[in-house]
Scaffold this active site. Structure first.
Site, mmCIF file in Angstrom:
data_model
loop_
_atom_site.group_PDB
_atom_site.id
_atom_site.type_symbol
_atom_site.label_atom_id
_atom_site.label_comp_id
_atom_site.label_asym_id
_atom_site.label_seq_id
_atom_site.Cartn_x
_atom_site.Cartn_y
_atom_site.Cartn_z
ATOM 1 N N GLY A 14 0.785 -1.233 0.000
ATOM 2 C CA GLY A 14 0.000 0.000 0.000
ATOM 3 C C GLY A 14 0.811 1.273 0.000
ATOM 4 O O GLY A 14 0.341 2.303 0.478
ATOM 5 N N ASN A 16 1.599 3.175 -2.580
ATOM 6 C CA ASN A 16 0.912 4.162 -3.419
ATOM 7 C C ASN A 16 -0.405 4.611 -2.787
ATOM 8 O O ASN A 16 -0.781 5.772 -2.892
ATOM 9 C CB ASN A 16 0.675 3.622 -4.834
ATOM 10 C CG ASN A 16 1.864 3.876 -5.728
ATOM 11 O OD1 ASN A 16 2.271 5.013 -5.926
ATOM 12 N ND2 ASN A 16 2.438 2.814 -6.265
ATOM 13 N N LYS A 64 -14.578 -15.421 -11.793
ATOM 14 C CA LYS A 64 -14.165 -14.019 -11.755
ATOM 15 C C LYS A 64 -15.403 -13.110 -11.802
ATOM 16 O O LYS A 64 -15.462 -12.089 -11.127
ATOM 17 C CB LYS A 64 -13.247 -13.730 -12.942
ATOM 18 C CG LYS A 64 -12.719 -12.319 -12.988
ATOM 19 C CD LYS A 64 -11.730 -12.162 -14.132
ATOM 20 C CE LYS A 64 -10.972 -10.880 -13.987
ATOM 21 N NZ LYS A 64 -9.704 -10.896 -14.703
ATOM 22 N N MET A 89 -3.060 -6.763 -8.080
ATOM 23 C CA MET A 89 -2.412 -7.768 -8.918
ATOM 24 C C MET A 89 -3.393 -8.687 -9.653
ATOM 25 O O MET A 89 -3.182 -9.885 -9.771
ATOM 26 C CB MET A 89 -1.435 -8.595 -8.066
ATOM 27 C CG MET A 89 -0.395 -7.754 -7.341
ATOM 28 S SD MET A 89 0.476 -6.566 -8.390
ATOM 29 C CE MET A 89 1.563 -7.656 -9.262
ATOM 30 N N ARG A 90 -4.482 -8.098 -10.150
ATOM 31 C CA ARG A 90 -5.460 -8.882 -10.904
ATOM 32 C C ARG A 90 -5.849 -8.119 -12.163
ATOM 33 O O ARG A 90 -5.923 -6.893 -12.138
ATOM 34 C CB ARG A 90 -6.746 -9.092 -10.095
ATOM 35 C CG ARG A 90 -6.559 -9.657 -8.717
ATOM 36 C CD ARG A 90 -7.892 -9.979 -8.067
ATOM 37 N NE ARG A 90 -8.611 -11.007 -8.786
ATOM 38 C CZ ARG A 90 -8.252 -12.286 -8.807
ATOM 39 N NH1 ARG A 90 -7.190 -12.686 -8.161
ATOM 40 N NH2 ARG A 90 -8.961 -13.153 -9.480
ATOM 41 N N LEU A 91 -6.127 -8.847 -13.222
ATOM 42 C CA LEU A 91 -6.697 -8.211 -14.411
ATOM 43 C C LEU A 91 -8.154 -7.893 -14.118
ATOM 44 O O LEU A 91 -8.882 -8.731 -13.584
ATOM 45 C CB LEU A 91 -6.633 -9.160 -15.618
ATOM 46 C CG LEU A 91 -5.376 -9.130 -16.472
ATOM 47 C CD1 LEU A 91 -5.463 -10.160 -17.590
ATOM 48 C CD2 LEU A 91 -5.133 -7.754 -17.048
ATOM 49 N N HIS A 108 1.930 1.770 -13.147
ATOM 50 C CA HIS A 108 2.773 0.615 -13.467
ATOM 51 C C HIS A 108 4.238 1.041 -13.438
ATOM 52 O O HIS A 108 4.581 2.092 -13.984
ATOM 53 C CB HIS A 108 2.398 0.077 -14.854
ATOM 54 C CG HIS A 108 3.136 -1.168 -15.221
ATOM 55 N ND1 HIS A 108 2.821 -2.400 -14.692
ATOM 56 C CD2 HIS A 108 4.207 -1.363 -16.040
ATOM 57 C CE1 HIS A 108 3.653 -3.302 -15.182
ATOM 58 N NE2 HIS A 108 4.507 -2.700 -15.999
#
Length: 194
Positions: A14, A16, A64, A89-91, A108
């Protein structure tokens, strides 16, 4: 006038998230942290800032779509207008993308399109890059492929380790992300005023 409400999605420590929360004069109010990793350090940080948390383990869901339906319900119940990914960390899947099209940003640790996906700093280091950086972009269905909003270069020095490079990249992230958030939220608000 009340501020636009936003959520941060994060999976890790965390840093950011913390930088966003400590940013002075943020153009929006962070009302929710969505985390897909129970026990992640970012949850504790959210609690310290008085931000509500919504923590779900995607493995507890059969798909999902089912997982994102719960997330979507949570963000909507908090009147969230913007979503900021900060080490999530997931699309992001179709249901969230459709609901928040043009209102989801990601940060990123590379100069996209170079080094997309996981461990971008390690990828740059292994490739022997002499420059890398930070990208803030809109989210689309791909892996770090959405339209780029802002980028900032970070040099890779001969004596760098992955740890020293990561520290310099994060220092840039912590300034760039809140600034870009302010710019896009303010521009959006300006464009919706009658």
């Amino acid at each position: 006038m009340s501020k636009v409400k936003a959520a941060v999605f994060a999976s890790g420590t965390g840093s950011n998230f913390e930088a966003i929360m400590k940013s002075e004069n943020l153009a929006c109010e962070i009302v929710l942290l969505v985390c897909d990793k129970p026990g992640a350090k970012v949850i504790e940080k959210a609690e310290q800032f008085g931000v509500q948390t919504f923590v779900l383990n995607p493995k507890d869901f059969s798909s999902k779509t089912e997982y994102e339906a719960e997330v979507l319900q949570a963000v909507r119940s908090h009147d969230v207008e913007w979503i900021f990914l900060a080490g999530y960390m997931r699309l992001v899947g179709k249901s969230l993308l459709e609901a928040y099209e043009g209102k989801m940003l990601n940060i990123h640790p590379s100069l996209l399109p170079a080094f997309p996906g996981k461990d971008a700093i390690g990828q740059a280091f292994q490739a022997g890059a002499n420059v890398t950086g930070v990208t803030v972009h809109y989210i689309d269905e791909g892996m770090d492929t959405g339209p780029i909003i802002a980028q900032e270069k970070v040099p890779v020095f001969p004596g760098d380790t992955e740890t020293s490079l990561k520290a310099r990249i994060q220092a840039v992230e912590h300034v760039l992300y809140p600034r870009v958030i302010n710019e896009v939220v303010c521009l959006s608000e300006f464009n919706t005023v009658d």
